[in-house]
Structure formats: structure tokens, C-alpha cells
Design a protein around this motif. Structure first.
Motif, mmCIF file in Angstrom:
data_model
loop_
_atom_site.group_PDB
_atom_site.id
_atom_site.type_symbol
_atom_site.label_atom_id
_atom_site.label_comp_id
_atom_site.label_asym_id
_atom_site.label_seq_id
_atom_site.Cartn_x
_atom_site.Cartn_y
_atom_site.Cartn_z
ATOM 1 N N ALA A 84 0.831 -1.214 0.000
ATOM 2 C CA ALA A 84 0.000 0.000 0.000
ATOM 3 C C ALA A 84 0.860 1.255 0.000
ATOM 4 C CB ALA A 84 -0.937 -0.010 1.202
ATOM 5 N N LEU A 85 1.990 1.217 0.720
ATOM 6 C CA LEU A 85 2.889 2.373 0.753
ATOM 7 C C LEU A 85 3.528 2.624 -0.616
ATOM 8 C CD1 LEU A 85 4.720 1.769 4.152
ATOM 9 C CD2 LEU A 85 3.270 3.728 3.598
ATOM 10 N N ALA A 86 3.694 1.579 -1.397
ATOM 11 C CA ALA A 86 4.328 1.715 -2.712
ATOM 12 C C ALA A 86 3.362 2.179 -3.797
ATOM 13 C CB ALA A 86 4.956 0.388 -3.112
ATOM 14 N N HIS A 123 0.292 9.669 1.471
ATOM 15 C CA HIS A 123 0.602 10.934 2.127
ATOM 16 C C HIS A 123 1.594 10.781 3.277
ATOM 17 C CE1 HIS A 123 -2.481 9.053 4.628
ATOM 18 N NE2 HIS A 123 -2.026 9.784 5.626
ATOM 19 N N THR A 124 1.936 9.540 3.667
ATOM 20 C CA THR A 124 2.779 9.323 4.842
ATOM 21 C C THR A 124 4.247 9.549 4.516
ATOM 22 O OG1 THR A 124 3.082 6.967 4.394
ATOM 23 C CG2 THR A 124 1.145 7.600 5.704
ATOM 24 N N SER A 125 5.020 9.786 5.572
ATOM 25 C CA SER A 125 6.453 10.002 5.384
ATOM 26 C C SER A 125 7.145 8.739 4.878
ATOM 27 C CB SER A 125 7.090 10.446 6.711
ATOM 28 O OG SER A 125 6.928 9.451 7.716
ATOM 29 N N TYR A 126 6.640 7.592 5.274
ATOM 30 C CA TYR A 126 7.250 6.338 4.828
ATOM 31 C C TYR A 126 6.979 6.113 3.340
ATOM 32 C CZ TYR A 126 8.586 5.088 9.539
ATOM 33 O OH TYR A 126 9.177 5.071 10.771
ATOM 34 N N ALA A 127 5.815 6.499 2.866
ATOM 35 C CA ALA A 127 5.537 6.382 1.432
ATOM 36 C C ALA A 127 6.493 7.271 0.639
ATOM 37 C CB ALA A 127 4.093 6.760 1.147
#
Length: 638
Positions: free
Chosen positions: A139-141, A149-153
Motif C-alpha cells: 500500500a505504501l508503494a 501521504h505518509t512520510s514512509y511512502a
């Protein structure tokens, strides 16, 4: 609770077909093949209690009230896909649906760039991705996904390999905290619920009663200080809680069991299966609970209600026993892996192996009146490639690019310092009357199950009042169940009338694997204050017989040609016997389980070396003896 419509297939049609097949088989002539012997002679039953002077008294489980013929089914109850964070981190890009396709016999993509495929389909599967961060890395990728929108993404989508690796490792390492703590911006019940629902939908989509059974499942992943305390959670149906229970919810197995009890009270029958006790650093079977308190009867009943089984063999090693715990078992040194997760250190031996737990359990039974270690035995692969790589000549690694090529498998990674120590294991075998969720799950609960190191070896164990003379095809279903009990149950002394119980054990080879060499009974017992164990060879191949003093079969001279892995003609297609314990004492707590060994054959490392023209590795054996284990029968004096 999430509830999906029931599958509309008519299960009675499959039962009719099964019954018709048995009628047809009854008219066939005897053969020496495994399949014919299974269908004609080794079909058995779950049994209602029979009370007469010639029977064994057993407390029947609710699922054991009627007699129905059963056959062995083979499946996988522990496999991961890209939705597990460690799999995604190592480049795996195949999902839960690919795992089902692989189990059905289809080919899927592999990290090495080739298609991989099993030799033949499996009968059932549970996809057990980690509950912690379930599906979060894919999902982050997704630049258009809910976590974009997250910093990890931002780090993962940066295009910078170092930033990607740093971010994903940071996510992964939160699992090893004491206790583990989820990263707040990635802990979204809404997103996790949607991903979890997709697992339920896929399980329904691929479920074909009578052909292929799927189970909704997940893994509860606790790894404090690199100590493996993982459990796979398997649901009987699809009416399941709205979210899985993760180690972020609690780092105590006892809290997981409480959650399972609550799910069961709401209509979701479910069980948990611990695995890789061999790398638990002695924690899986230590003799205190998670708070350091001594066991009591409530602990034992809660654990056995929720964890009736244990995974005894898989890629990360076999957990039956260890040479230092069983120095008189010549076959104890089988696919031993002691290095804790991440290659950090070698773990403690005591508290990490199943046979020792069985021994400690009967001592607790004698001294305190309860036994928290009455596990049935299964095996699985723990593949993180959505595959089941349990064939030595078709082994394609455990997890992504860490061991995705033959060259990588000769090295190590941040997960394991020596990939060559991994084993191509294993499979779960169940005896059930049909290939449905209900029938297979009920077999798991009553422990009428067995474990194999990979091949589809069939094996079963009974205790009862059986004739000592048995034909090569074994006893009929009626004889087996009307005069005894199946593996996974307790045998009580008041049913024996002073007699020695007789153990019936039968095994049939995998038609695609090596022939059988020997059939064994492993006994553990409490002699006064001393715990003891002994391995008895009870049936030998090639017309040989066990020595009456050593209880060992003579060498059958089976050979392996290491130039091409071809095998000699030694060995049998099936082995069967009725055995009386020569040292039986009716006053002693004891357990018995059966183990069958194949003739030696090439290990996967040898196959890799031959295909690539390499020298054989010197840190692992060139050959191994594949095997299968039954669940035990426990003897309890009354």
C-alpha cells in the motif's frame, strides 16, 4: 464480524462420489501401490466410543460420534505473500491469490525471473501473512493509495534504493521490540480491515469443496530479542473477526488465546499453531507462563483448547528433537537449525524441541494432574514466495532475493547467515472423510493429523486390542476403530484389564519419492522421577526384521548415486505392523508416536550443485532421509 455468503456447492454430491469410489475399489484386485492400498485397506474412521471387554476406552470428542471412511489429504497451513513485510522487503511481488494458484498446480512468477510450479496440486491451503502491517508495504508503494501521504511512502517512492531500504527495515524492526509497537501513521484499522476482507473474499473464491479447501488465516508474529514465538491462526469458516489479532495488540500468547476464545464464543471456530520452536531460544516450551508464573490447570486447558497442534518441521528447521536431547536417536540430527532469526546468535536447546515438551508434559500430568503439551503434529513450509517449495529437486528458496537463486542459496543474508541450512520442508497430512473445511478442520482439532518433511508420505497410528498378525494391506476400518483409538487421543489404563496395549502403525510411500526403509515407534515415559525415551524400529523394508535386543533394522543397503541422484531399488512401498511395547509398565505415564523414514535421497543443495556443476557443500549432508511423523497417543494410568 465479517460474514460472506455460504458456498453453494452441494457437498453431498462429493460424498456420494467418494462412497461410489470405495464401492468400485472393493472389486479391484490387490496391488502394491500406495494409492490402491490407501483406498482399499487404509481407509479409516473417526469413531464413537465402543464399550466392551475388547475395546479401548477413550473420551470421544464432539466430532467423533459417527463412523465414516477417511483418506489422507495433504496441504499447506503456513505460507506468505508480498503482503508480509519481510517478503515485500526482499522483492516478493506475488500475492495471496498467487499462493492459491500455486497450490492448485498453476505456475506463478518467482523473484529469479522464472515461473515456478509444484509437481502436483495440494488439497488445502491457508495463506498466513503476518498480521503486523498486513499488506501495508504494498500500500505504501502505491502513489495513489491511501497511505501515499505518509512520510514512509515518500521514502519508499523516492526512487533512492538506500532510502527505500532504510524505511522498510525501520518498519520491519518494530516487530522485534519488547513489546513491539506499531508506527502510528501506518496503524490504520480502516485500511487493515479492507485488506483483511480481501483475504476472506479470496478464500471463498478459491474454495471448491471436494477438490480444494481454503482457510482464512493469519500469523501472529512475536519475535522479542530474535526469539521465535510465532503462531498461525486458522479459522474454520469465513464468519471471522473484523481484524486479525497482532503482536501489536499484545505480546503475550495468553492474550492471543483469550482473543481466540472470544472469537469462538461469537461463532468463529479457530485454532492456533505455534511454529519454529527450534529458534525460540527455549521460550516456546519453557515451564512458566509469559509472566514467569508456574503453570496451573487453567493454563493447560486454555493452551490445549487453543493450540492443539504444533508445526514440527519447515524450511527454518525441524523441531522434533535435538541430538543433545536424544543422544540415542541416530536420526535426531535432521535438518537442525539453531541460529535465531536474523543470524544474531545460537539459541538455547532446552525448551525448544517438541519431544522434550512431550516428556515434560507427562511429568506435569503425573505431578500436578494436567498436561499443557499434548500437541498433535503438522508440518508446513513457511515460504514467503507464495509457493510451497518442499520438493528437494524443485526447491526455489524461502524468501525473495535473500535466497531466490541457486547462487544466493549458497550464501547468507540479513535473515540467515547460511541459507544452505534451510530445509525443503514440509506438508501437513490429515485423515478426513472429505476435502471440505468442516472435515479437515475437525481432523485438525481432534489431532488425527501427521507431518511430513515434504513428500506425500501417508502414516497413521492406533492403539488397541489388535491381532498381532496383520496382512500387508493392513486392517479394515471397522477393526481399527471398534478395537482401539486413533492418534491424538488418550489411552487410559482402566480399559486394558492388565494387558499391554498394541500399537498398529501403517505407512505408504509417495509415488514420486524414495521407497520406505523403516517404521519406528518413539516412546517417552516417566520412570519414577526419571524421564526416559527410546526409539524402536518396528517394521523393516526388504523382508528384514528388527533385532530383538537393539530394536534396529539391519541395513537395507539403499544407495544414492551422487552423480545424478538416482536411487537403488531397495525399500518398500508400504510398511505395516502391530507392535507390543516390550517394556510397558501400566503404572507409568507414557506417550507414543510413529516415525517413518525413506531411503536416503539427494538433498536440495546437492540438486543445486549438480545442475550448476558446483562442488558439494561441506556444511550440510549430500543426502537425507525424508520422513513423516504421526501425532502421539498418550497413555495415562488411572
Amino acid at each position: 464480524m465479517i460474514k460472506l455468503p455460504e458456498n453453494k456447492c452441494n457437498n453431498s454430491d462429493y460424498l456420494v462420489l467418494i462412497l461410489l469410489s470405495f464401492l468400485l475399489l472393493s472389486s479391484c484386485s490387490d496391488t502394491n501401490t500406495q494409492r490402491d492400498s490407501l483406498k482399499k485397506d487404509a481407509s479409516v474412521t473417526t469413531v464413537k466410543q465402543v464399550e466392551n471387554n475388547n475395546s479401548i476406552l477413550v473420551e470421544s470428542a464432539p466430532s467423533q460420534q459417527t463412523i465414516t471412511r477417511t483418506l489422507p489429504f495433504f496441504g499447506e497451513l503456513h505460507v506468505h505473500s508480498q503482503n508480509s513485510p519481510d517478503a515485500y522487503l526482499t522483492g516478493v511481488r506475488v500475492g495471496p491469490e498467487d499462493a492459491y494458484r500455486y497450490a492448485r498446480g498453476e505456475s506463478i512468477n518467482h523473484i529469479s525471473g522464472v515461473k515456478i510450479q509444484n509437481t502436483e496440486p495440494l488439497d488445502f491451503m491457508a495463506v498466513t501473512d503476518h498480521a503486523e502491517y498486513l499488506g501495508i508495504l504494498p500500500a505504501l508503494a502505491d502513489p495513489n493509495g491511501p497511505l501515499a501521504h505518509t512520510s514512509y511512502a515518500a521514502e519508499i517512492l523516492s526512487g533512492d534504493a538506500d532510502r527505500y531500504r532504510k524505511a522498510t527495515l525501520e518498519i520491519l524492526y518494530t516487530l522485534s521490540g519488547t513489546p513491539p509497537k506499531a508506527i502510528a501513521e501506518l496503524d490504520s484499522p480502516e485500511i487493515s480491515s479492507s485488506i483483511w476482507k480481501s483475504y476472506i473474499e479470496l478464500a471463498e473464491q478459491y474454495y471448491e469443496p471436494g477438490i480444494f479447501t481454503t482457510f482464512v488465516a493469519f500469523e501472529w508474529t512475536l519475535i522479542p530479542n530474535a526469539q521465535n514465538l510465532h503462531r498461525n491462526v486458522i479459522f474454520k469458516g469465513t464468519d471471522v473477526p473484523s481484524l486479525p489479532f497482532s503482536a501489536f495488540d499484545s505480546d503475550k500468547p495468553e492474550r492471543l488465546w483469550q482473543w481466540l476464545d472470544q472469537a469462538r464464543e461469537k461463532g468463529s471456530d479457530v485454532l492456533a499453531i505455534p511454529h519454529n520452536s527450534n529458534v525460540s531460544d527455549g521460550k516456546m516450551f519453557e515451564l512458566v507462563d509469559s509472566w514467569g508464573k508456574a503453570f496451573d490447570a487453567e493454563y493447560a486447558s486454555t493452551r490445549m483448547r487453543n493450540e492443539p497442534l504444533v508445526e514440527v518441521s519447515q524450511i527454518k528447521g525441524t523441531s522434533e528433537t535435538h541430538p543433545s536431547l536424544s543422544p540415542n536417536d541416530e536420526w535426531a540430527d535432521f535438518e537442525i537449525l539453531q541460529e535465531l532469526l536474523g543470524g544474531s546468535r545460537t539459541g538455547k536447546i532446552s525448551g525448544s524441541y517438541v519431544r522434550e515438551a512431550y516428556l515434560n508434559g507427562i511429568q506435569l500430568q503425573q505431578e500436578k494432574g494436567f498436561n499443557p503439551f499434548q500437541f498433535g503434529l503438522i508440518a508446513a513450509s513457511d515460504s514467503h514466495n507464495a509457493s510451497v517449495p518442499v520438493e528437494e529437486n524443485n526447491y526455489t528458496g524461502k524468501i525473495g532475493n535473500a535466497d531466490g537463486t541457486a547462487k544466493a542459496r549458497r550464501g547468507g543474508s540479513f535473515i540467515s547467515s547460511k541459507n544452505s541450512k534451510y530445509g525443503a520442508s514440509g506438508l501437513t497430512g490429515v485423515w478426513a472423510n472429505e476435502n471440505t473445511r468442516e472435515a479437515i478442520f475437525d481432523a485438525l482439532k481432534r489431532k488425527e493429523v501427521f507431518a511430513t518433511s515434504g513428500p506425500k508420505i501417508s502414516i497413521r497410528l492406533f492403539a488397541g486390542n489388535y491381532p498381532l498378525q496383520v496382512s500387508p494391506s493392513g486392517f479394515s476400518s471397522d477393526t481399527l476403530y471398534n478395537n482401539g483409538i486413533a492418534m491424538g487421543q488418550q489411552l487410559h489404563s482402566d480399559s486394558l484389564s492388565g494387558k499391554t496395549p498394541r500399537l498398529y502403525v501403517w505407512a505408504g510411500k509417495d509415488s514420486r519419492s524414495a521407497s520406505l526403509q523403516r517404521l519406528q515407534i518413539i516412546k517417552g515415559w516417566l520412570d519414577g522421577n526419571q524421564l526416559r525415551e527410546q526409539v524402536f524400529d518396528v517394521a523393516c523394508s526388504d523382508g528384514l526384521s528388527p533385532d530383538s535386543e537393539t530394536h534396529r533394522c539391519p541395513d537395507n543397503n539403499a544407495q544414492v548415486n551422487l552423480e545424478d541422484c538416482s536411487l537403488s531399488d531397495a525399500g518398500d512401498a508400504q510398511l505395516v505392523t502391530v507392535w507390543e511395547d516390550p517394556i510397558f509398565d501400566s503404572s507409568q505415564q507414557a506417550f507414543y508416536y510413529a516415525r517413518v523414514l525413506e531411503n536416503p535421497s539427494c538433498r536440495w543443495t546437492t540438486w543445486d550443485a549438480l545442475r550448476n556443476g558446483w562442488e558439494l557443500l561441506d556444511d550440510v549432508p549430500a543426502t537425507l532421509q525424508e520422513r513423516a511423523w504421526t501425532s502421539p497417543i498418550w497413555y495415562q494410568p488411572i
